[in-house]
Design an enzyme around this catalytic site. Structure first.
Site, mmCIF file in Angstrom:
data_model
loop_
_atom_site.group_PDB
_atom_site.id
_atom_site.type_symbol
_atom_site.label_atom_id
_atom_site.label_comp_id
_atom_site.label_asym_id
_atom_site.label_seq_id
_atom_site.Cartn_x
_atom_site.Cartn_y
_atom_site.Cartn_z
ATOM 1 N N THR A 28 -1.046 -45.383 1.896
ATOM 2 C CA THR A 28 -0.127 -46.488 2.495
ATOM 3 C C THR A 28 -0.489 -46.675 4.159
ATOM 4 O OG1 THR A 28 1.593 -45.659 2.703
ATOM 5 C CG2 THR A 28 1.269 -47.290 0.901
ATOM 6 N N GLN A 99 -4.209 -40.033 -8.422
ATOM 7 C CA GLN A 99 -4.365 -41.308 -9.045
ATOM 8 C C GLN A 99 -5.166 -42.159 -7.898
ATOM 9 O OE1 GLN A 99 0.189 -41.459 -11.163
ATOM 10 N NE2 GLN A 99 -0.085 -39.666 -8.987
ATOM 11 N N ASP A 102 -9.444 -45.284 -4.025
ATOM 12 C CA ASP A 102 -10.085 -45.025 -2.733
ATOM 13 C C ASP A 102 -11.121 -44.748 -2.324
ATOM 14 O OD1 ASP A 102 -8.218 -43.417 -1.816
ATOM 15 O OD2 ASP A 102 -6.776 -45.059 -1.569
ATOM 16 N N HIS A 119 -7.390 -41.546 -12.253
ATOM 17 C CA HIS A 119 -7.362 -43.504 -12.378
ATOM 18 C C HIS A 119 -8.666 -43.886 -12.293
ATOM 19 C CE1 HIS A 119 -3.159 -42.956 -12.761
ATOM 20 N NE2 HIS A 119 -3.348 -43.015 -13.457
ATOM 21 N N CYS A 130 -20.111 -51.721 -23.643
ATOM 22 C CA CYS A 130 -21.914 -50.850 -23.752
ATOM 23 C C CYS A 130 -21.538 -49.961 -22.936
ATOM 24 C CB CYS A 130 -22.409 -51.554 -23.653
ATOM 25 S SG CYS A 130 -23.058 -52.180 -21.831
ATOM 26 N N SER A 194 4.859 -41.316 -6.861
ATOM 27 C CA SER A 194 5.570 -42.137 -7.842
ATOM 28 C C SER A 194 6.757 -40.988 -9.223
ATOM 29 C CB SER A 194 6.985 -43.502 -8.061
ATOM 30 O OG SER A 194 5.581 -43.990 -8.446
ATOM 31 N N ASN A 218 7.248 -37.475 -0.414
ATOM 32 C CA ASN A 218 7.183 -38.629 -0.918
ATOM 33 C C ASN A 218 8.377 -39.779 0.080
ATOM 34 O OD1 ASN A 218 5.973 -40.383 -2.662
ATOM 35 N ND2 ASN A 218 7.903 -40.836 -4.040
#
Length: 269
Positions: A28, A99, A102, A119, A130, A194, A218
């Protein structure tokens, strides 16, 4: 259970085999919004969540067209690593399980072979029929040229980014590798997640059951906080560098002077 930074720093310093599990919160401060935070993408625009739902994406050309326009302006194309990414790279965990899509960990210096992208990545496109993979930049060039929903050049199927959407299975081998790394760790460092999405979140309990110490950094509470030996709240670009204050800083990030407590003589003190 103590929740102080000193406790977390002591645990990190004493661990021999560290594995990191990172989520949107670590990026962030690089200008990439998270999804569920107060200023998260889905918090501000609940309809945007459809773009991350595989069934909605496959079933609606309108959703796909909106998603391709969003890909054109995704902040990840211009984002740079922040102090948290650099701190984690210097910590040099055995693996960084992320996860995020970027690739800022690799850009900050984390060896690509140690980064497990659960991810997927925004930098490739893939055909859902395909499995043809292409550089996303070439696919976006087609969008800029007027193809609002570009089909696969091989079979004509639906294209999407090579990222995992809701309703889409993770790569089994990649997930097994992530689980093995978490279970083999002495310490699992959770940074900016999270821990609300499975199966990634389940790696915390898997590591804990295998005997690893868990440290969670976090900005808000997570469902796994009770498993943590230490909890650290606050912006990751401040808290992660503070967890590793004695690591060599031979190639400090541009934000070093503002992100670390003291930076003198090429080392953090």
């Amino acid at each position: 259970m103590t929740t102080t930074l000193d406790r977390a720093r002591s645990l990190v310093a004493g661990a021999g085999r560290i594995v990191a599990l990172t989520g949107a919160g670590i990026s962030t401060d690089s200008g990439i919004p998270d999804f569920r935070g107060p200023q998260g993408l889905w918090t501000r625009d609940p309809a945007a969540e459809k773009m991350s739902n595989l069934q909605a994406y496959q079933g609606s050309r309108e959703v796909r067209e909106r998603t391709w326009q969003a890909r054109l302006v995704h902040p990840g194309w211009h984002a740079e690593p922040n102090a948290a990414h650099y701190a984690l790279a210097r910590l040099s965990p055995t693996h960084t399980i992320t996860q995020n899509i970027d690739r800022l960990h690799q850009k900050a210096g984390s060896p690509p072979e140690r980064v497990l992208e659960l991810h997927g990545t925004m930098f490739e496109s893939v055909c859902l029929s395909c499995d043809d993979h292409r550089d996303m930049r070439t696919t976006l060039d087609r969008v800029r040229a007027g193809e609002t929903d570009p089909p696969c050049l091989v079979c004509g199927g639906i294209l999407k980014s090579a990222t995992i959407s809701f309703g889409q299975q993770l790569d089994r081998n990649l997930l097994l590798a992530a689980r093995a790394a978490a279970e083999a760790s002495d310490l699992l460092l959770v940074a900016g997640s999270s821990l609300s999405v499975q199966p990634a979140a389940g790696l915390v309990s898997a590591a804990s059951r295998a005997g690893a110490t868990v440290v969670i950094c976090n900005g808000s509470e997570t469902p796994y906080d009770t498993m943590a030996a230490a909890l650290v709240r606050g912006p990751l670009s401040e808290t992660l560098p503070a967890l590793t204050p004695y690591l060599a800083c031979s190639t400090p990030p541009p934000a070093c002077s503002g992100a670390y407590l003291v930076c003198s003589g090429g080392e953090l003190a």
